[in-house]
Design an enzyme around this catalytic site. Sequence first.
Site, short mmCIF file in Angstrom:
data_model
loop_
_atom_site.label_atom_id
_atom_site.label_comp_id
_atom_site.label_asym_id
_atom_site.label_seq_id
_atom_site.Cartn_x
_atom_site.Cartn_y
_atom_site.Cartn_z
N VAL A 148 0.85 -1.09 -0.27
CA VAL A 148 0.36 0.16 -0.01
C VAL A 148 0.80 1.30 -0.13
CG1 VAL A 148 -1.79 1.44 1.07
CG2 VAL A 148 -1.61 -1.19 1.49
N GLY A 152 4.87 5.72 -18.64
CA GLY A 152 5.46 4.70 -17.91
C GLY A 152 4.49 5.05 -16.52
N LYS A 209 -6.27 -1.44 -1.66
CA LYS A 209 -4.84 -0.99 -1.30
C LYS A 209 -6.36 -0.78 -0.08
CE LYS A 209 -2.12 0.53 -4.36
NZ LYS A 209 -1.19 1.24 -4.83
#
Length: 438
Positions: free
Chosen positions: A130, A185, A203
């Site tokens: 996370v 990216g 998460k």
Amino acid sequence: MKPVRVGICGLGTVGGGTFNVLTRNADEIARRAGRPIVIEQVAMRRDNPDCDTTGVKTTADVFEVARNPEVDVLVELIGGYDIARELVLTAIEHGKHVVTANKALIAVHGNEIFQAAHEKGVIVAFEAAVAGGIPVIKSLREGLGANRIEWVAGIINGTGNYILTHMRDEGRAFEDVLAEAQALGYAEADPTFDVEGIDAAHKLTILASIAYGVPLQFEKAYTEGISRVTAEDVEQADNLGYIIKHLGISKRTEQGLELRVHPTLIPKERLLANVHGVKNAIAVMGDAVGPTLYYGAGAGAEPTASAVVADLLDVARDITTAHHYRVPYLAFSGIDEDVSQLPILPMEEISTAYYLRLLAVDRPGVLARVATILSEQGISIEALIQKEATEGELVPIILLTHRTREQQMNEAIRQIESMADIAGPVTRIRVESLDEHE
């Protein structure tokens, strides 16, 4: 003391960063751990040119690492669900501790994995799962251990935050900024997990479980992406004093727990509103400490490796400690049935304020009818902006409402969209002040 021997599975971005941090900072890490942490074996499909693996055993078979009797801790950095699950369970069965950065694995299979680890008396650590290098799991599990956590809200996906930041700063369309994020990216070729909120929901599921002491329940998380947010929505939110962020929000209520990911208007003065680019930030409200904020790099080779190696340090310190004296995986040792059985509330039962944008035919009585529909559903209007008519005599109308239940708003939107004088679907974005307990 005897060295802790590590097997790294996956030498991609995070695996390479972990390898390099462990080798570069070996002396510092040994001093912190009280014993050396050495890389015994690496499993990789291809060489990583940024890593010098000279003198380290390598293999293409991750399960060879899981069964290697010389490996004390398996570091799972291959990602995904199925193979990663089998790999981790194999390592546990062979008595190895596990460190992972795999949020999908923990969110979906964590309950099973933790049960297996408990039965074998081994550690499963997942700080890097996370928010990359931000130590939010350790903070929730240990630093805020005295608190009853009221809510957690965070920007926990850097790709979505990058897109919304540039849409606001440059007035650009979602598709345009997404293409740029892919070229740089920051976004995958298939960006679904990021822009539709699935990554953030993984998460948030983990954070909520640690915050409240409930089982991992990813399948019950409400998830909504940012692909329908327009440059005009971003501009109008700004005019109303808000900034749009893609938030994961979990709240404890008397009726149950909220677990939701969606675009959200938050006031400009909130710290979360001023987190830009690919950075992550998580706000936590505790009853004793009040609001706290955890900010930093949510991804990247060495920021994420920082969290992986921190977990290895914890394992090295606790490896000789009886498992019932260790910090629990999900923070709570005892099971409180009243808490652990709290339901995850369906989105229809959750209350928020709302931003609505609609296109109406420019004729008298249309706005009055919209206001009547809202009133009949018990929804009051806080602010209204009616712009000049566009081509085709359509008038953009922006409404900001007071808090109401999602179920009432759904019905109001259904009725508004059925009006002959309304063109196209109504845009709806939820609004959160995040200050109920401040």
